[in-house]
Motif scaffolding. Structure first.
Motif, mmCIF file in Angstrom:
data_model
loop_
_atom_site.group_PDB
_atom_site.id
_atom_site.type_symbol
_atom_site.label_atom_id
_atom_site.label_comp_id
_atom_site.label_asym_id
_atom_site.label_seq_id
_atom_site.Cartn_x
_atom_site.Cartn_y
_atom_site.Cartn_z
ATOM 1 N N TYR A 489 9.688 42.210 -49.489
ATOM 2 C CA TYR A 489 8.477 41.593 -48.944
ATOM 3 C C TYR A 489 7.608 42.603 -48.198
ATOM 4 N N CYS A 490 8.187 43.766 -47.878
ATOM 5 C CA CYS A 490 7.480 44.788 -47.099
ATOM 6 C C CYS A 490 6.977 44.203 -45.786
ATOM 7 N N ILE A 491 7.851 43.452 -45.130
ATOM 8 C CA ILE A 491 7.526 42.881 -43.829
ATOM 9 C C ILE A 491 8.115 43.790 -42.756
ATOM 10 N N TYR A 492 7.264 44.243 -41.840
ATOM 11 C CA TYR A 492 7.685 45.166 -40.782
ATOM 12 C C TYR A 492 7.193 44.609 -39.460
ATOM 13 N N ASP A 493 8.081 43.898 -38.773
ATOM 14 C CA ASP A 493 7.708 43.170 -37.571
ATOM 15 C C ASP A 493 8.706 43.483 -36.466
ATOM 16 N N ASP A 494 8.241 44.046 -35.358
ATOM 17 C CA ASP A 494 9.133 44.470 -34.276
ATOM 18 C C ASP A 494 9.888 43.287 -33.676
ATOM 19 N N GLU A 495 9.198 42.166 -33.490
ATOM 20 C CA GLU A 495 9.863 40.987 -32.914
ATOM 21 C C GLU A 495 10.945 40.463 -33.851
ATOM 22 N N LEU A 496 10.638 40.442 -35.145
ATOM 23 C CA LEU A 496 11.618 39.996 -36.129
ATOM 24 C C LEU A 496 12.813 40.946 -36.150
ATOM 25 N N ASP A 497 12.546 42.237 -36.130
ATOM 26 C CA ASP A 497 13.631 43.224 -36.118
ATOM 27 C C ASP A 497 14.554 43.006 -34.932
ATOM 28 N N LYS A 498 13.958 42.751 -33.763
ATOM 29 C CA LYS A 498 14.773 42.566 -32.558
ATOM 30 C C LYS A 498 15.653 41.314 -32.668
ATOM 31 N N LEU A 499 15.092 40.235 -33.174
ATOM 32 C CA LEU A 499 15.876 39.005 -33.338
ATOM 33 C C LEU A 499 17.063 39.236 -34.277
ATOM 34 N N ILE A 500 16.823 39.952 -35.367
ATOM 35 C CA ILE A 500 17.879 40.208 -36.345
ATOM 36 C C ILE A 500 18.978 41.078 -35.744
ATOM 37 N N VAL A 501 18.578 42.110 -35.008
ATOM 38 C CA VAL A 501 19.565 43.001 -34.387
ATOM 39 C C VAL A 501 20.328 42.276 -33.286
ATOM 40 N N ASP A 502 19.619 41.496 -32.464
ATOM 41 C CA ASP A 502 20.288 40.754 -31.388
ATOM 42 C C ASP A 502 21.338 39.791 -31.938
ATOM 43 N N ALA A 503 21.055 39.202 -33.098
ATOM 44 C CA ALA A 503 22.002 38.261 -33.707
ATOM 45 C C ALA A 503 23.251 38.971 -34.199
ATOM 46 N N ARG A 504 23.178 40.286 -34.335
ATOM 47 C CA ARG A 504 24.335 41.074 -34.759
ATOM 48 C C ARG A 504 25.191 41.533 -33.576
ATOM 49 N N LEU A 505 24.734 41.251 -32.359
ATOM 50 C CA LEU A 505 25.420 41.764 -31.177
ATOM 51 C C LEU A 505 26.272 40.714 -30.482
ATOM 52 N N THR A 506 26.433 39.560 -31.119
ATOM 53 C CA THR A 506 27.246 38.506 -30.527
ATOM 54 C C THR A 506 27.956 37.730 -31.628
ATOM 55 N N ASN A 507 29.124 37.202 -31.282
ATOM 56 C CA ASN A 507 29.849 36.312 -32.194
ATOM 57 C C ASN A 507 29.605 34.844 -31.872
ATOM 58 N N ASP A 508 28.771 34.580 -30.874
ATOM 59 C CA ASP A 508 28.486 33.220 -30.449
ATOM 60 C C ASP A 508 27.553 32.551 -31.466
ATOM 61 N N VAL A 509 28.068 31.574 -32.209
ATOM 62 C CA VAL A 509 27.310 30.942 -33.280
ATOM 63 C C VAL A 509 26.083 30.215 -32.742
ATOM 64 N N GLU A 510 26.204 29.588 -31.585
ATOM 65 C CA GLU A 510 25.068 28.853 -31.019
ATOM 66 C C GLU A 510 23.918 29.802 -30.702
ATOM 67 N N ILE A 511 24.235 30.947 -30.110
ATOM 68 C CA ILE A 511 23.199 31.936 -29.793
ATOM 69 C C ILE A 511 22.588 32.483 -31.074
ATOM 70 N N ARG A 512 23.431 32.820 -32.030
ATOM 71 C CA ARG A 512 22.941 33.384 -33.282
ATOM 72 C C ARG A 512 22.062 32.383 -34.027
ATOM 73 N N THR A 513 22.427 31.102 -33.983
ATOM 74 C CA THR A 513 21.632 30.073 -34.655
ATOM 75 C C THR A 513 20.215 30.041 -34.102
ATOM 76 N N GLY A 514 20.089 30.088 -32.786
ATOM 77 C CA GLY A 514 18.766 30.087 -32.170
ATOM 78 C C GLY A 514 17.954 31.307 -32.556
ATOM 79 N N LEU A 515 18.592 32.473 -32.582
ATOM 80 C CA LEU A 515 17.898 33.711 -32.944
ATOM 81 C C LEU A 515 17.425 33.670 -34.392
ATOM 82 N N TYR A 516 18.296 33.190 -35.284
ATOM 83 C CA TYR A 516 17.926 33.132 -36.694
ATOM 84 C C TYR A 516 16.809 32.120 -36.950
ATOM 85 N N GLN A 517 16.829 31.004 -36.244
ATOM 86 C CA GLN A 517 15.778 30.013 -36.451
ATOM 87 C C GLN A 517 14.428 30.537 -35.977
#
Length: 572
Positions: A489-517
């Protein structure tokens, strides 16, 4: 317990309607959550030849073209891997809901802080009692270490991505002179411990590997030499339900493994017959095979019901979509205008009837991260599309929608075999008509899969139609992160990048669900991907040949009849 890591190692682009034709990826996992004890005592000297035959009858399952690469770490097609799964047993697996469960080993996961104050994750795997390979030899922790070392070897060139994990000391092993991996330890004969630097929620799915017998594949294995292991690529051995016999005349023949840890199979033999994909229904109806997996459609359901066959429909772990390249279609208003011209519901209803549903976010509904309350983001609205095109600076000039002397022109690729046979094809034909009416052009390029994929990899389409086969863990890095290898898609978005990386830094499904949404909302607002449909997979069985009562109940995207091959029985 069937493994699943290779099945979902990557988000894999599906180039046609059927996910089953993919190289290197597949339809559904085959894991089991049962914990039945093995029937033999560990440490005995008996061999499989000394054990009385088990099971009754021979069942035949239809399968696609096989390459004969029957090794769980070096297979090249999904169909070869079906054979691998029947011959091997996994370290861990999935239950019907997609939760990780023990396979041949129980497991424990701990998040710790090391002496340097750095976060680490420790995974401890302990073999269950009396696990044996099909030759009667006990499985030990040395076999687990051996299986990991194959995938972590510096010369490994298979499909698995175990070497992308941050296992402590892995870099020194793969790029240096180290002969052992610090984070891969054999604690005792039954226990292995793996230490990861940091946290990686996707690690567990990669740990669902087949455990191979070191004594069979390479008893003297050394780093950097996988030659002996590869020599047996057409003669596999493992601890699965069945034992490989041969592959001749397009038929794979297996026999029951009396040592299978969840109980000896009810069948004496199991065969996989290579069958043309267009003949999967007829092959079952005419009793050439007992089981097949045709493409699900209203017509197929009607044919199966008329023939008196049994069938199961389960949601596919994946979804269909239409993508837009944000570099080639750089104006956000143009992309949003295109989104409002995608009339999804009539197209999908005409192709799938009631066995597929429209989705509103770019993620399979099967995933735990899919927002259940997702609402339509871009409805079909020609007037709204015109407003967005006008906001982008396009105006009617002699019946053409023009800007800076250029007519609005979009090229879209679709792998529909040259005959527009694709569930999303009607969306494009209506878009073409609507755009022509307003003075714009939509050029539809209906190509074969190979051409389509080549152009997509080169980022050569303005817009394209395809489907994703998703991972068990909904990690979005590969597809949507600025550095993701499949960011078509050639999408380059700093906020999106941060959400994706933050979701990789926890095993908490509830937190990850919010980040992915939150991430999904950004993707929708960027108008680079229109989610279209959630389809189903179909399994059909001939009740004259197969005991329907022997099939697993409540099949799911993570659990189907392959999970319980040991329970499959012939009809009486």
């Amino acid at each position: 317990m069937k493994r699943f890591a290779q099945k979902f190692a990557l988000l894999s682009l599906v180039l046609g309607v059927s996910a089953g034709t993919m190289v290197g990826c597949g339809s559904e996992t085959k894991e089991s959550s049962a914990t039945a004890e093995a029937t033999e005592v560990a440490g005995t000297e008996t061999t499989s030849e000394e054990v009385a035959p088990t099971g009754y009858g021979t069942s035949v399952i239809a399968i696609g073209d096989l390459n004969g690469a029957f090794h769980p770490f070096f297979y090249t097609t999904h169909y070869d891997d079906i054979i691998n799964d029947a011959v091997n047993a996994a370290l861990i697996g999935l239950d019907r809901e997609g939760n990780f469960v023990p396979g041949v080993a129980d497991f424990k996961v701990e998040e710790v802080t090391n002496d340097a104050g750095e976060a680490q994750t420790i995974y401890t795997f302990t073999l269950k009692d009396d696990i044996k390979f099909s030759d009667g030899e006990p499985m030990t922790s040395e076999d687990i270490i051996f299986s990991f070392l194959i995938q972590l070897d510096p010369t490994y060139d298979g499909i698995a991505t175990m070497n992308t994990l941050a296992i402590a000391g892995l870099e020194e092993y793969t790029k240096g002179d180290a002969t052992e991996i610090e984070g891969l330890k054999q604690i005792d004969d039954k226990t292995v411990q793996i230490t990861l630097d940091g946290i990686d929620p996707a690690a567990m799915q990669k740990f669902g590997i087949a455990i191979l017998p070191k004594h069979y594949y390479d008893a003297e294995f050394v780093k950097g030499d996988l030659s002996k292991i590869k020599e047996k690529i057409d003669a596999p051995m493992g601890a699965g339900e069945f034992i490989f016999e041969n592959f001749e005349n397009n038929v794979v023949s297996l026999k029951a493994n009396p040592y299978y840890y969840e109980g000896a199979p009810k069948l004496e033999k199991l065969k996989f017959q290579v069958t043309d994909l267009a003949n999967l229904f007829e092959a079952v109806r005419t009793e050439q095979v007992d089981i097949s997996e045709p493409n699900a459609s209203p017509e197929m359901v009607a044919n199966v019901e008329e023939a008196g066959l049994h069938y199961e429909l389960v949601d596919n772990l994946g979804y269909g979509y239409i993508g837009i390249n944000a570099e080639r279609v750089a104006d956000l208003n143009v992309r949003k205008g295109l989104m409002h011209l995608m009339n999804r519901k009539p197209a999908i209803e005409s192709y799938y009837g009631d066995i597929a549903t429209i989705i509103e976010r770019p993620m399979s509904r099967v995933s735990w991260a899919y927002p259940d309350d997702a609402e339509e983001y871009y409805g079909y609205d020609v007037a709204k599309a015109k407003e967005y095109f006008a906001a982008a600076g396009y105006a009617d000039v002699d019946g053409k929608l023009m800007k800076d002397g250029e007519q609005l022109r979009i090229e879209v690729g679709i792998p529909a075999g040259g005959i527009m046979d694709h569930p999303s094809a009607p969306i494009l034909t209506q878009m073409k008509s609507d755009m022509e009416a307003m003075g714009a052009v939509l050029e539809i390029a209906d190509t074969d899969g190979a051409v389509f994929f080549d152009v997509l990899e080169q980022k050569g389409w303005d817009m394209w139609v395809a489907a994703w086969s998703s991972t068990v863990d909904p990690d979005m890095f590969q597809v949507y992160h600025s550095t993701g290898p499949s960011n078509h898609y050639c999408i380059y978005d700093d906020e999106l990048d941060k959400l994706i990386v933050d979701a990789r830094l926890t095993n908490d499904v509830e937190i990850r669900t919010g980040l992915y949404q939150d991430a999904l909302d950004i993707i929708m607002d960027e108008a680079v991907e229109m989610p279209v449909y959630q389809r189903k997979n179909m399994y059909i069985f001939n009740p004259n040949m197969i005991s329907i009562d022997s099939l697993p109940k409540d099949m799911s995207p993570f659990y189907n009849f392959y999970n319980e091959l040991e329970n499959l029985e012939m009809a009486q």
